[in-house]
Write a protein that holds these residues in place. Sequence first.
Motif, PDB file in Angstrom:
ATOM      1  N   GLY A  29      -2.449 -12.449 -54.994  1.00  0.00           N
ATOM      2  CA  GLY A  29      -2.398 -14.039 -55.709  1.00  0.00           C
ATOM      3  C   GLY A  29      -1.229 -13.069 -56.996  1.00  0.00           C
ATOM      4  N   GLY A  30      -1.225 -12.099 -57.523  1.00  0.00           N
ATOM      5  CA  GLY A  30      -0.244 -11.358 -58.995  1.00  0.00           C
ATOM      6  C   GLY A  30      -1.069 -11.192 -59.667  1.00  0.00           C
ATOM      7  N   VAL A  31      -0.724 -11.063 -60.395  1.00  0.00           N
ATOM      8  CA  VAL A  31      -1.545 -10.208 -61.656  1.00  0.00           C
ATOM      9  C   VAL A  31      -1.832 -11.097 -63.354  1.00  0.00           C
ATOM     10  CG1 VAL A  31      -1.387  -8.641 -63.678  1.00  0.00           C
ATOM     11  CG2 VAL A  31      -0.085  -7.912 -61.560  1.00  0.00           C
ATOM     12  N   ARG A  32      -3.265 -11.549 -63.695  1.00  0.00           N
ATOM     13  CA  ARG A  32      -3.500 -11.925 -64.529  1.00  0.00           C
ATOM     14  C   ARG A  32      -2.563 -11.597 -66.217  1.00  0.00           C
ATOM     15  NH1 ARG A  32      -6.754 -16.235 -64.926  1.00  0.00           N
ATOM     16  NH2 ARG A  32      -6.829 -15.967 -62.845  1.00  0.00           N
ATOM     17  N   LEU A  33      -2.064 -12.245 -66.730  1.00  0.00           N
ATOM     18  CA  LEU A  33      -1.310 -12.358 -67.528  1.00  0.00           C
ATOM     19  C   LEU A  33      -2.557 -12.830 -69.170  1.00  0.00           C
ATOM     20  CD1 LEU A  33       2.128 -12.877 -67.350  1.00  0.00           C
ATOM     21  CD2 LEU A  33       1.392 -11.131 -66.868  1.00  0.00           C
ATOM     22  N   SER A  34      -2.288 -12.140 -70.571  1.00  0.00           N
ATOM     23  CA  SER A  34      -2.686 -12.599 -71.595  1.00  0.00           C
ATOM     24  C   SER A  34      -3.532 -13.834 -71.718  1.00  0.00           C
ATOM     25  CB  SER A  34      -2.893 -11.540 -72.657  1.00  0.00           C
ATOM     26  OG  SER A  34      -1.343 -11.673 -73.365  1.00  0.00           O
ATOM     27  N   THR A  35      -2.296 -14.646 -71.098  1.00  0.00           N
ATOM     28  CA  THR A  35      -2.393 -15.577 -71.849  1.00  0.00           C
ATOM     29  C   THR A  35      -3.575 -16.731 -70.327  1.00  0.00           C
ATOM     30  OG1 THR A  35      -0.238 -16.449 -69.880  1.00  0.00           O
ATOM     31  CG2 THR A  35       0.093 -15.206 -72.307  1.00  0.00           C
ATOM     32  N   GLY A  36      -3.574 -15.944 -69.574  1.00  0.00           N
ATOM     33  CA  GLY A  36      -4.349 -16.503 -68.474  1.00  0.00           C
ATOM     34  C   GLY A  36      -3.541 -17.009 -66.823  1.00  0.00           C
ATOM     35  N   GLU A  37      -2.156 -17.110 -67.381  1.00  0.00           N
ATOM     36  CA  GLU A  37      -1.241 -17.072 -66.447  1.00  0.00           C
ATOM     37  C   GLU A  37      -0.852 -16.204 -65.207  1.00  0.00           C
ATOM     38  OE1 GLU A  37       2.778 -19.074 -67.940  1.00  0.00           O
ATOM     39  OE2 GLU A  37       2.174 -17.987 -69.351  1.00  0.00           O
ATOM     40  N   ILE A  38      -0.691 -16.545 -63.809  1.00  0.00           N
ATOM     41  CA  ILE A  38      -0.609 -15.237 -63.237  1.00  0.00           C
ATOM     42  C   ILE A  38       0.930 -15.298 -62.750  1.00  0.00           C
ATOM     43  CG2 ILE A  38      -1.040 -14.755 -60.982  1.00  0.00           C
ATOM     44  CD1 ILE A  38      -3.324 -15.196 -62.017  1.00  0.00           C
ATOM     45  N   GLN A  39       1.616 -13.886 -62.988  1.00  0.00           N
ATOM     46  CA  GLN A  39       2.329 -13.165 -62.529  1.00  0.00           C
ATOM     47  C   GLN A  39       2.899 -13.094 -61.687  1.00  0.00           C
ATOM     48  OE1 GLN A  39       5.333 -12.911 -65.014  1.00  0.00           O
ATOM     49  NE2 GLN A  39       6.460 -12.984 -62.990  1.00  0.00           N
ATOM     50  N   THR A  40       3.393 -13.756 -60.691  1.00  0.00           N
ATOM     51  CA  THR A  40       3.424 -12.945 -59.374  1.00  0.00           C
ATOM     52  C   THR A  40       4.836 -11.997 -58.846  1.00  0.00           C
ATOM     53  OG1 THR A  40       5.213 -15.158 -58.934  1.00  0.00           O
ATOM     54  CG2 THR A  40       2.870 -15.017 -58.012  1.00  0.00           C
TER      55      THR A  40
END
Length: 389
Positions: A29-40
């Motif tokens: 699904g992508g990479v989880r960022l420090s903000t908690g968002e997912i980077q696709t």
Amino acid sequence: MKIAMHGVTGRMGTNQHLIRSILAIMKQGGVRLSTGEIQTIEPILVGRSPAKLKHLAETVATQETGHPIAWTTDLESVLADDSVEIFFDAASTQMRPGLLRTAMERGKSVYCEKPIATELESALELAEIAERTGVKNGAVQDKLWLPGIRKLRMLRDQGFFGDLLSVRAEFGYWVFTGHTADQPAQRPSWNYRSEDGGGMMIDMFCHWEYLINDLFGPVDRVLAHAATEVPERIDESGKPYRCTADDAAYAIFVLENGLTCQFNSSWTTRVRRDDLLTIQVDGTKGSAVAGLRECWIQSAASTPKPTWNPDVPQPINFYDNWQQLPNTTEYDNAFKIQWELFIRHCADDAEFPWSLASAAGGVRLAEAGARSAGDQTWVSMEDAVAHAH
């Protein structure tokens, strides 16, 4: 985030970077960022062979993720595309400096395989361009995340070794020459031609530099010997060719802290050890031997007391007094771990010290090793930089 992947049709590019890293990241699904968002991520494959690219982008990608990905043979259009945020290169080392230079000048973040160049002067120039343009940049240093190496690092951090005494590493295996039809070479022919950027030192000293630096400290000087032990091999078309690159390198690295590290690297050896790479670390309180995934330890209290007597069979089985460390965590693919770190670095400015400037240190060590072998003398890292300029 659109990622252009140049030169991933080779064995390692396909398996480690595309399938086990990028497609695996897409699959999760992508990479989880420090903000908690997912980077696709959205990869686009770039290369010279339409057939290979089409197979990877459509058949392989669909098998792994359920849908195809984009591909093109038009490298210039990719470099000119403002929507491409990251340019990754795993193709020819000799082409790499020019490609990275162009990508950085056009404002793209760059990530690449090692070595970043075959000459130190060129590597330092790339690091300078990265600094001047301010683009995010990095180079593959996958060995740092191998399970065996992570276990060594844990032992060091826990003080298991006491005072470090020495490090000895054995790397390599028998690479078939291709002279026998049913035993084809398992590495590409360019690896054994110096004019094509091949050679053991330029290939592996770049790994040894960051590995030694991370685990034990910076290298101060090197004494090396290089050899072309197999003079002829068979290329991909079945024709013999003369080997002009070193296929074995033997080196002593003395670190700034005085520690001695011996590294033997060979594509002309048959393996009788625990793994294709083994690193033994000896200390006053204990020793460890790490392979790619496993690690064995022997404390001072468990150390046997052998006696030299060649007239009787050896009574000690020296493997018996070593303890294998358990796996206390899940170990993800080393290439994938660093890819995720670089994507986070580009997306939300997370720390990423494995830059082009860092990778230039590996080229520096390879160049110092080559000079040492050629001049048959010790070469310091300072001398290598001065010689490059």
